[in-house]
Design an enzyme around this catalytic site. Structure first.
Site, PDB file in Angstrom:
ATOM      1  N   ASP A  67       0.837  -1.142   0.002  1.00  0.00           N
ATOM      2  CA  ASP A  67      -0.032  -0.072  -0.058  1.00  0.00           C
ATOM      3  C   ASP A  67       0.846   1.359   0.074  1.00  0.00           C
ATOM      4  O   ASP A  67       2.137   1.144   0.161  1.00  0.00           O
ATOM      5  CB  ASP A  67      -0.834  -0.052   1.271  1.00  0.00           C
ATOM      6  CG  ASP A  67      -0.339  -0.409   2.463  1.00  0.00           C
ATOM      7  OD1 ASP A  67       0.822  -0.454   2.468  1.00  0.00           O
ATOM      8  OD2 ASP A  67      -1.078  -1.005   3.452  1.00  0.00           O
ATOM      9  N   ASP A 136      -8.025  -2.097  13.977  1.00  0.00           N
ATOM     10  CA  ASP A 136      -9.459  -2.277  13.513  1.00  0.00           C
ATOM     11  C   ASP A 136      -9.465  -3.472  12.524  1.00  0.00           C
ATOM     12  O   ASP A 136     -10.768  -3.754  12.006  1.00  0.00           O
ATOM     13  CB  ASP A 136      -9.759  -1.148  12.894  1.00  0.00           C
ATOM     14  CG  ASP A 136      -9.196  -0.772  11.600  1.00  0.00           C
ATOM     15  OD1 ASP A 136      -8.266  -1.421  11.106  1.00  0.00           O
ATOM     16  OD2 ASP A 136      -9.659   0.302  11.254  1.00  0.00           O
ATOM     17  N   HIS A 138      -7.746  -4.322   9.882  1.00  0.00           N
ATOM     18  CA  HIS A 138      -7.375  -4.044   8.381  1.00  0.00           C
ATOM     19  C   HIS A 138      -5.974  -4.877   8.237  1.00  0.00           C
ATOM     20  O   HIS A 138      -5.277  -5.318   9.016  1.00  0.00           O
ATOM     21  CB  HIS A 138      -7.268  -2.672   8.148  1.00  0.00           C
ATOM     22  CG  HIS A 138      -6.108  -2.041   8.454  1.00  0.00           C
ATOM     23  ND1 HIS A 138      -6.119  -0.802   9.333  1.00  0.00           N
ATOM     24  CD2 HIS A 138      -4.880  -2.191   8.460  1.00  0.00           C
ATOM     25  CE1 HIS A 138      -4.867  -0.200   9.640  1.00  0.00           C
ATOM     26  NE2 HIS A 138      -4.181  -1.120   9.286  1.00  0.00           N
ATOM     27  N   GLU A 143      -9.933  -1.290   5.053  1.00  0.00           N
ATOM     28  CA  GLU A 143     -10.533  -0.987   6.347  1.00  0.00           C
ATOM     29  C   GLU A 143     -11.824  -1.801   6.252  1.00  0.00           C
ATOM     30  O   GLU A 143     -12.172  -2.288   5.459  1.00  0.00           O
ATOM     31  CB  GLU A 143     -10.696   0.489   6.270  1.00  0.00           C
ATOM     32  CG  GLU A 143      -9.555   1.434   6.408  1.00  0.00           C
ATOM     33  CD  GLU A 143      -8.790   1.475   7.701  1.00  0.00           C
ATOM     34  OE1 GLU A 143      -8.993   0.348   8.443  1.00  0.00           O
ATOM     35  OE2 GLU A 143      -8.011   2.239   8.156  1.00  0.00           O
TER      36      GLU A 143
HETATM   37  C1  F6R Z   1       1.315  -1.186   6.040  1.00  0.00           C
HETATM   38  C2  F6R Z   1       0.112  -2.163   6.391  1.00  0.00           C
HETATM   39  C3  F6R Z   1      -0.823  -2.276   7.469  1.00  0.00           C
HETATM   40  C4  F6R Z   1       0.090  -2.318   8.765  1.00  0.00           C
HETATM   41  C5  F6R Z   1      -1.108  -2.143   9.882  1.00  0.00           C
HETATM   42  C6  F6R Z   1      -0.345  -2.633  11.308  1.00  0.00           C
HETATM   43  O1  F6R Z   1       1.871  -1.498   4.641  1.00  0.00           O
HETATM   44  O2  F6R Z   1       0.042  -2.884   5.329  1.00  0.00           O
HETATM   45  O3  F6R Z   1      -1.967  -2.932   7.201  1.00  0.00           O
HETATM   46  O4  F6R Z   1       0.350  -3.636   8.568  1.00  0.00           O
HETATM   47  O5  F6R Z   1      -1.433  -1.095   9.975  1.00  0.00           O
HETATM   48  O6  F6R Z   1       0.676  -1.468  11.397  1.00  0.00           O
HETATM   49  P1  F6R Z   1       1.684  -1.753  12.503  1.00  0.00           P
HETATM   50  O7  F6R Z   1       2.605  -2.694  12.191  1.00  0.00           O
HETATM   51  O8  F6R Z   1       2.526  -0.375  12.484  1.00  0.00           O
HETATM   52  O9  F6R Z   1       1.194  -2.002  13.775  1.00  0.00           O
END
Ligand code: F6R
Length: 261
Positions: A67, A136, A138, A143
């Site tokens: 992403d 949440d 995702h 989301e």
């Molecule tokens: C980022 C991504 C997101 C993160 C998620 C957890 O490329 O794919 O899904 O993996 O927001 O973020 P952290 O690891 O910072 O808790």
């Protein structure tokens, strides 16, 4: 889905690195999927370590990012392209151009999303996808409410994700972009092996829904229950709400060494 509960972040990073080392050892041209955020950072450190030690090589491999924020300037340190360059590109021996990401600065964002899907397809798909999970539920930036069949597209971040990610933007939620480009759940589900890492109590509810809840767009990561090869690496805190945690520990403790993850 295989749930593995490990005592430390280092053990989780090492287990994920073992999967990648085994893959690029047998398939040097492998296609990896890279996540950003804090969860994979220790894994990227571990891969850099193993690269320095001559245990892994990525010269023929390729990688696709999950992403990207929309609209962050090309030089912004939190632009995911720059994060991945810092954490992965600069420390491993990927060939120039071998790591690709969605273009959050494109004039035509839907066209950039279509081009990204095509690039993944042209590469033969992703062999091993690294994932984190949002509080949440995702994965990538799919989301709650995301179509379970979605492809790379524009999404709006939830207030929860904006608050969670403010720590990367000096603690100021106003600095977190509202829009992102993200691989869809349908895109991610086509990767051959999914390796998801989750750390800390803040992930426990999302992990509970992903592993033991009903499959629902309300908890997008629950789609992993349909994947034939999903490995979920958790610390004790992230596993705190799993009803079957004793069974997952029992199964992993008795797993034959030859089986791998
Ligand atoms: C980022 C991504 C997101 C993160 C998620 C957890 O490329 O794919 O899904 O993996 O927001 O973020 P952290 O690891 O910072 O808790």
């Amino acid at each position: 889905m295989e749930v593995v509960i490990l005592p430390t972040q280092a053990a989780i990073a090492s287990a994920a690195a073992d999967c990648i080392e085994a893959l690029v050892g047998t398939t040097p041209t492998a296609v990896l999927g890279l996540a950003t955020g804090s969860s994979p950072l220790e894994l990227y450190n571990e891969l850099a370590e193993r690269f320095r030690a001559g245990r892994v090589k990525f010269a023929q491999a390729r990688a696709f990012m999950l992403d990207e924020y929309v609209g962050l300037s090309a030089s912004h340190p939190e632009r995911y392209r720059n994060v991945i360059e810092r954490e992965v590109g600069a420390r491993l021996d990927f060939a120039p151009g071998a790591i690709q990401g969605p273009n959050g600065l494109a004039d035509d964002l839907p066209a950039a999303c279509r081009a990204y899907e095509q690039a993944i397809k042209d590469a033969g798909g992703v062999d091993l996808q690294i994932l984190g999970i949002g509080s949440d539920g995702h994965i990538a930036f799919n989301e709650p409410g995301s179509s379970l069949a979605s492809r790379t597209r524009i999404k709006t971040l939830t207030p929860q994700t904006i608050a969670d990610n403010a720590r990367f933007f000096g603690g100021d939620p106003a600095q977190v972009p509202r829009h992102v480009l993200t691989q869809g759940l349908g895109t991610i589900m086509e990767a051959h092996h999914l390796v998801l890492m989750a750390l800390g109590r803040g992930k426990a509810e999302a992990v509970h829904h992903m592993v033991e809840g009903g499959v629902s767009a309300m908890w997008p990561a629950s789609i992993l229950q349909f994947h034939p090869h999903a490995t979920v690496l958790l610390d004790d805190a992230a596993a705190a709400r799993l009803q079957l945690a004793p069974y997952y520990r029992h199964a992993y403790a008795g797993k034959p060494a030859w089986q791998g993850l």
